[in-house]
Scaffold this motif. Structure first.
Motif, PDB file in Angstrom:
ATOM      1  N   PHE A  85       0.845  -1.191   0.000  1.00  0.00           N
ATOM      2  CA  PHE A  85       0.000   0.000   0.000  1.00  0.00           C
ATOM      3  C   PHE A  85       0.882   1.242   0.000  1.00  0.00           C
ATOM      4  O   PHE A  85       1.820   1.351   0.777  1.00  0.00           O
ATOM      5  N   ASP A  86       0.605   2.177  -0.899  1.00  0.00           N
ATOM      6  CA  ASP A  86       1.351   3.434  -0.849  1.00  0.00           C
ATOM      7  C   ASP A  86       0.377   4.599  -0.937  1.00  0.00           C
ATOM      8  O   ASP A  86      -0.734   4.469  -1.453  1.00  0.00           O
ATOM      9  N   LEU A  87       0.817   5.712  -0.413  1.00  0.00           N
ATOM     10  CA  LEU A  87      -0.050   6.880  -0.376  1.00  0.00           C
ATOM     11  C   LEU A  87      -0.335   7.382  -1.784  1.00  0.00           C
ATOM     12  O   LEU A  87       0.542   7.345  -2.652  1.00  0.00           O
ATOM     13  N   PRO A  88      -1.574   7.831  -2.023  1.00  0.00           N
ATOM     14  CA  PRO A  88      -1.909   8.309  -3.365  1.00  0.00           C
ATOM     15  C   PRO A  88      -1.157   9.587  -3.711  1.00  0.00           C
ATOM     16  O   PRO A  88      -1.103  10.518  -2.907  1.00  0.00           O
ATOM     17  N   GLY A  89      -0.551   9.627  -4.886  1.00  0.00           N
ATOM     18  CA  GLY A  89       0.146  10.814  -5.345  1.00  0.00           C
ATOM     19  C   GLY A  89      -0.782  11.668  -6.196  1.00  0.00           C
ATOM     20  O   GLY A  89      -1.985  11.398  -6.292  1.00  0.00           O
ATOM     21  N   PHE A  90      -0.208  12.644  -6.853  1.00  0.00           N
ATOM     22  CA  PHE A  90      -1.029  13.543  -7.667  1.00  0.00           C
ATOM     23  C   PHE A  90      -1.706  12.788  -8.803  1.00  0.00           C
ATOM     24  O   PHE A  90      -2.890  12.979  -9.085  1.00  0.00           O
ATOM     25  N   GLY A  91      -0.948  11.891  -9.451  1.00  0.00           N
ATOM     26  CA  GLY A  91      -1.484  11.170 -10.612  1.00  0.00           C
ATOM     27  C   GLY A  91      -2.692  10.339 -10.246  1.00  0.00           C
ATOM     28  O   GLY A  91      -3.678  10.299 -10.975  1.00  0.00           O
ATOM     29  N   GLY A  95      -6.470  10.683 -11.449  1.00  0.00           N
ATOM     30  CA  GLY A  95      -7.157   9.548 -12.072  1.00  0.00           C
ATOM     31  C   GLY A  95      -8.503   9.294 -11.430  1.00  0.00           C
ATOM     32  O   GLY A  95      -9.492   9.045 -12.117  1.00  0.00           O
ATOM     33  N   PHE A  96      -8.542   9.379 -10.103  1.00  0.00           N
ATOM     34  CA  PHE A  96      -9.801   9.189  -9.384  1.00  0.00           C
ATOM     35  C   PHE A  96     -10.815  10.251  -9.795  1.00  0.00           C
ATOM     36  O   PHE A  96     -11.964   9.943 -10.121  1.00  0.00           O
ATOM     37  N   ALA A  97     -10.363  11.508  -9.819  1.00  0.00           N
ATOM     38  CA  ALA A  97     -11.265  12.605 -10.186  1.00  0.00           C
ATOM     39  C   ALA A  97     -11.781  12.416 -11.608  1.00  0.00           C
ATOM     40  O   ALA A  97     -12.976  12.585 -11.890  1.00  0.00           O
ATOM     41  N   LEU A  98     -10.877  11.999 -12.484  1.00  0.00           N
ATOM     42  CA  LEU A  98     -11.241  11.806 -13.890  1.00  0.00           C
ATOM     43  C   LEU A  98     -12.315  10.733 -14.034  1.00  0.00           C
ATOM     44  O   LEU A  98     -13.294  10.904 -14.765  1.00  0.00           O
TER      45      LEU A  98
ATOM     46  N   LYS B  26      -1.406  -0.129 -10.369  1.00  0.00           N
ATOM     47  CA  LYS B  26      -0.099  -0.133 -11.009  1.00  0.00           C
ATOM     48  C   LYS B  26       0.282  -1.513 -11.533  1.00  0.00           C
ATOM     49  O   LYS B  26       1.210  -1.630 -12.319  1.00  0.00           O
ATOM     50  N   ASN B  27      -0.454  -2.526 -11.082  1.00  0.00           N
ATOM     51  CA  ASN B  27      -0.205  -3.877 -11.565  1.00  0.00           C
ATOM     52  C   ASN B  27      -0.772  -4.008 -12.986  1.00  0.00           C
ATOM     53  O   ASN B  27      -1.965  -3.792 -13.206  1.00  0.00           O
TER      54      ASN B  27
END
Lengths: 172, 100
Positions: A85-91, A95-98, B26-27
């Protein structure tokens, strides 16, 4: 009958959407693949509520059967570990907003569609589809078989293990 | 009464979830599964709208699209296997060979 139809539709729709969400949320690829089977089976059920019986059978056979077996084989071949698990970045936020924007625009488009009377000339049984394929759509039918053949050859060429001497040739 | 609009709404939701998975994960394998999800929702729209015209014809269209999807899955998974042999990863962010 009317109520039964409604219940079948809503049950299938909820299963489809819920397991589609599980595909995206699960961090274990095998669990994602299993949820994808759920979505495929639920869509097959939706086809049944539309009276597209033959397509429903094909959906179960090809998607839930063949395609999922292929996915599972590849997952096991690649021996993947769970994604950390990693923290969500800008991308990812973008992507979620899109996709939220996509969801609302698609739904508003869908709600603007006018429901035409369901007066299908023919049903979706195997006999009627075969009738269509072997009269009007013979050429697309043959092209589909050619496409599958080409894909088969392509898969063998792409996925086969290369010999070391060929590897050097490729790099040169 | 369940109309074609209800099917459109379900297909829209499925398509958006597929797009979400494609953009967030990402997978590479899960991204590919999300693409399958989107293909499936497109098929659902095709069949649902065919009910107002000619279901046999619409099913024939959808059947061809299922065949194309099957071919696509085969080729796509072969590419993923070849990629894994080359890079030993299926993380889309680490596959940057084509980046200039």
């Amino acid at each position: 009958m009317e109520v039964l139809e409604r219940v079948a539709f809503y049950v299938m729709a909820v299963i489809a959407v819920a397991s589609a969400l599980l595909v995206v949320v699960n961090r274990n690829p095998v669990a994602s693949a299993m949820s994808l089977v759920g979505t495929f089976l639920a869509v097959a059920g939706l086809y049944l509520t539309l009276n597209a019986t033959f397509l429903s059978a094909i959906q179960v056979l090809v998607y839930a059967g063949a395609i999922m077996v292929l996915f599972l084989f590849v997952i096991m071949l690649l021996n993947l570990e769970r994604e950390p698990f990693d923290l969500p970045g800008f991308g990812r936020i973008a992507g979620f907003a899109l996709s939220v924007v996509l969801l609302f625009s698609l739904i508003s488009l869908a709600l603007n569609a006018t429901a035409r009377p369901e007066t299908s000339a023919r049903g979706g049984s195997g006999a009627e589809i075969g009738d269509v394929f072997f009269s009007d759509y013979l050429f697309p039918f043959e092209m589909a078989s050619l496409l599958l053949l080409v894909a088969m050859v392509g898969v063998i060429v792409v996925a086969r293990r290369r010999k070391p001497e060929e590897e050097e040739e490729g790099e040169a | 009464m369940i109309t074609v609009v209800d099917y459109y709404v379900v297909a829209s939701i499925l398509f958006a979830i597929g797009a979400l998975g494609f953009l967030l994960r990402k997978n590479v394998l899960v991204m590919f599964m999300s693409v399958e999800l989107m293909l499936n929702s497109a098929n659902l729209v095709l069949v649902a709208s065919a009910k107002s015209f000619d279901l046999a014809r619409g099913s024939a269209f959808a059947l061809v699209s299922v065949a194309v999807a099957a071919a696509e899955v085969g080729v796509g998974l072969a590419i993923i296997i070849a990629l894994f042999r080359l890079k030993a990863t299926v993380d889309a962010e680490e596959i940057t060979n084509l980046r200039g």
